[in-house]
Scaffold this motif. Sequence first.
Motif, PDB file in Angstrom:
ATOM      1  N   VAL A  16      86.501  -5.667 -28.560  1.00 16.28           N
ATOM      2  CA  VAL A  16      86.818  -7.082 -28.388  1.00 16.28           C
ATOM      3  C   VAL A  16      87.125  -7.703 -29.751  1.00 16.28           C
ATOM      4  N   ALA A  30      80.346 -11.533 -25.599  1.00 12.82           N
ATOM      5  CA  ALA A  30      80.930 -10.204 -25.362  1.00 12.82           C
ATOM      6  C   ALA A  30      79.991  -9.094 -25.821  1.00 12.82           C
ATOM      7  N   CYS A  35      80.004  -5.086 -24.915  1.00  8.26           N
ATOM      8  CA  CYS A  35      81.137  -4.506 -25.636  1.00  8.26           C
ATOM      9  C   CYS A  35      80.606  -3.598 -26.739  1.00  8.26           C
ATOM     10  N   LEU A  95      90.172  -6.453 -25.235  1.00  8.85           N
ATOM     11  CA  LEU A  95      90.108  -7.878 -24.896  1.00  8.85           C
ATOM     12  C   LEU A  95      90.238  -8.693 -26.167  1.00  8.85           C
TER      13      LEU A  95
END
Length: 102
Positions: A16, A30, A35, A95
Amino acid sequence: MHNATGNSGTGMGKTVLELGCGHGFPGLMAVRCGCEQLVLSDFNREVICQITWPNIALNAPDKLDRVRCFSGDWESFSSFVKSEKSLACPEVFDLILSAEVS
């Protein structure tokens, strides 16, 4: 649990990037949601040093090894990613997050 793309069941990507991170709240969520690698980016070095890192350290002290920070303009970001390869900084992100970036 992972889906067919290898991402966690939450839809969180493995890697991310948060652009214009400031306090890093979206990135913080996140990393707390699973993540594997988080890169926080802000134009101002002072923001990273005085706001972002302290906030991550306070709210996710057990996740610091998953976080990398970058300060500077977006044009020089690719050089940062390539130079950080030894620190497992990803070249591709699953992302990309941003909030109030102008």
